[in-house]
Design a protein around this motif. Structure first.
Motif, short mmCIF file in Angstrom:
data_model
loop_
_atom_site.label_atom_id
_atom_site.label_comp_id
_atom_site.label_asym_id
_atom_site.label_seq_id
_atom_site.Cartn_x
_atom_site.Cartn_y
_atom_site.Cartn_z
N GLN A 98 -12.66 13.89 -3.53
CA GLN A 98 -12.63 15.02 -2.61
C GLN A 98 -13.44 16.19 -3.18
OE1 GLN A 98 -8.73 16.61 -1.86
NE2 GLN A 98 -9.47 18.10 -0.36
N PHE A 99 -13.31 16.44 -4.48
CA PHE A 99 -14.07 17.51 -5.13
C PHE A 99 -15.55 17.18 -5.22
CE2 PHE A 99 -15.93 19.29 -9.02
CZ PHE A 99 -15.84 20.65 -8.72
N THR A 100 -15.88 15.98 -5.69
CA THR A 100 -17.29 15.64 -5.91
C THR A 100 -18.07 15.47 -4.62
OG1 THR A 100 -16.78 13.28 -6.07
CG2 THR A 100 -16.83 14.53 -8.14
N HIS A 101 -17.39 15.28 -3.51
CA HIS A 101 -18.08 15.09 -2.24
C HIS A 101 -17.92 16.30 -1.30
CE1 HIS A 101 -18.17 11.03 -3.81
NE2 HIS A 101 -19.14 10.78 -2.94
N MET A 102 -17.54 17.45 -1.86
CA MET A 102 -17.45 18.67 -1.04
C MET A 102 -18.84 19.01 -0.50
SD MET A 102 -14.81 21.24 -3.05
CE MET A 102 -16.17 22.08 -3.76
N THR A 103 -18.88 19.48 0.74
CA THR A 103 -20.15 19.82 1.36
C THR A 103 -20.07 21.19 2.03
OG1 THR A 103 -19.56 18.77 3.46
CG2 THR A 103 -20.71 17.40 1.85
N ASP B 177 -24.57 18.40 6.77
CA ASP B 177 -23.61 18.54 5.67
C ASP B 177 -24.34 18.26 4.36
OD1 ASP B 177 -21.50 19.19 7.30
OD2 ASP B 177 -20.82 17.11 7.52
N LEU B 178 -24.34 19.25 3.47
CA LEU B 178 -25.06 19.14 2.21
C LEU B 178 -24.07 19.19 1.04
CD1 LEU B 178 -27.88 21.64 3.21
CD2 LEU B 178 -27.98 19.15 3.25
N PRO B 179 -24.29 18.37 0.02
CA PRO B 179 -23.33 18.24 -1.08
C PRO B 179 -23.49 19.30 -2.18
CG PRO B 179 -25.09 16.65 -1.36
CD PRO B 179 -25.37 17.39 -0.08
N TYR B 180 -22.45 20.09 -2.41
CA TYR B 180 -22.47 21.11 -3.47
C TYR B 180 -22.74 20.51 -4.85
CZ TYR B 180 -20.12 24.81 -0.72
OH TYR B 180 -19.80 25.77 0.18
N ILE B 181 -21.88 19.60 -5.25
CA ILE B 181 -21.90 19.08 -6.63
C ILE B 181 -23.23 18.39 -6.93
CG2 ILE B 181 -20.74 17.61 -8.31
CD1 ILE B 181 -19.16 20.14 -7.41
N SER B 182 -23.72 17.59 -6.02
CA SER B 182 -25.01 16.91 -6.24
C SER B 182 -26.13 17.92 -6.44
CB SER B 182 -25.35 16.00 -5.05
OG SER B 182 -24.45 14.94 -4.97
N PHE B 183 -26.14 18.97 -5.62
CA PHE B 183 -27.17 19.99 -5.76
C PHE B 183 -27.05 20.74 -7.08
CE2 PHE B 183 -28.03 20.64 -0.94
CZ PHE B 183 -28.76 19.47 -0.91
N ILE B 184 -25.83 21.09 -7.45
CA ILE B 184 -25.63 21.80 -8.72
C ILE B 184 -26.12 20.96 -9.89
CG2 ILE B 184 -23.86 22.65 -10.33
CD1 ILE B 184 -22.28 23.56 -7.80
N ILE B 185 -25.75 19.70 -9.90
CA ILE B 185 -26.17 18.80 -10.99
C ILE B 185 -27.68 18.63 -10.98
CG2 ILE B 185 -26.09 16.40 -11.81
CD1 ILE B 185 -23.11 16.40 -10.93
N HIS B 186 -28.25 18.40 -9.82
CA HIS B 186 -29.69 18.16 -9.71
C HIS B 186 -30.49 19.39 -10.17
CE1 HIS B 186 -32.59 15.38 -7.41
NE2 HIS B 186 -33.26 16.05 -8.30
#
Length: 126
Positions: free
Chosen positions: A6-11, A18-27
């Motif tokens: 739920q946390f890692t797929h927050m958008t 719908d854009l992913p927070y965590i993926s963008f932060i990591i990238h």
């Protein structure tokens, strides 16, 4: 790493997407971190600038999206990914590092008033 799905797929929503927070932060953190690492290393080891940084971009592409990320289960194995994904990632990494090299070189020249250390100023003015 112990985070819930739920946390890692927050958008968040932008223009209906719908854009992913965590993926963008990591990238972006990865991109900035490796850009800084490259810029600092280029001062000490000039060979890292091979092909104006493109070789370093290719190395990062091979190591992360093709080897480490599949090994961690973050992305599918390279042979299970479509060709256009590899094509896009490969040239995206080359372009990313080339832009970082152009920026690094320009900032270095503006700050020091000199070209890269391995190119004497006399050669640069020809």
């Amino acid at each position: 790493m112990g985070f819930s799905e739920q946390f890692t797929h927050m958008t968040y929503s932008c223009s209906g997407w719908d854009l992913p927070y965590i993926s963008f932060i990591i990238h972006f953190a990865f991109s900035i971190g490796f850009g800084i690492l490259y810029a600092v290393a280029a001062e000490r080891w000039p060979r890292i600038k091979l092909w104006q940084g493109a070789a370093f971009g290719l190395l990062v592409w091979v190591l992360f999206p093709l080897v480490l990320m599949p090994a961690m289960g973050t992305v599918p194995a390279p042979w299970d990914q479509p060709f256009h994904e590899h094509f896009s990632e490969c040239f995206g990494h080359i372009f990313w590092m080339w832009v970082i090299e152009l920026t690094r070189r320009d900032l270095r020249n503006r700050i020091t008033g000199e070209p890269d250390a391995e190119f004497p100023l006399a050669l640069a003015s020809r």
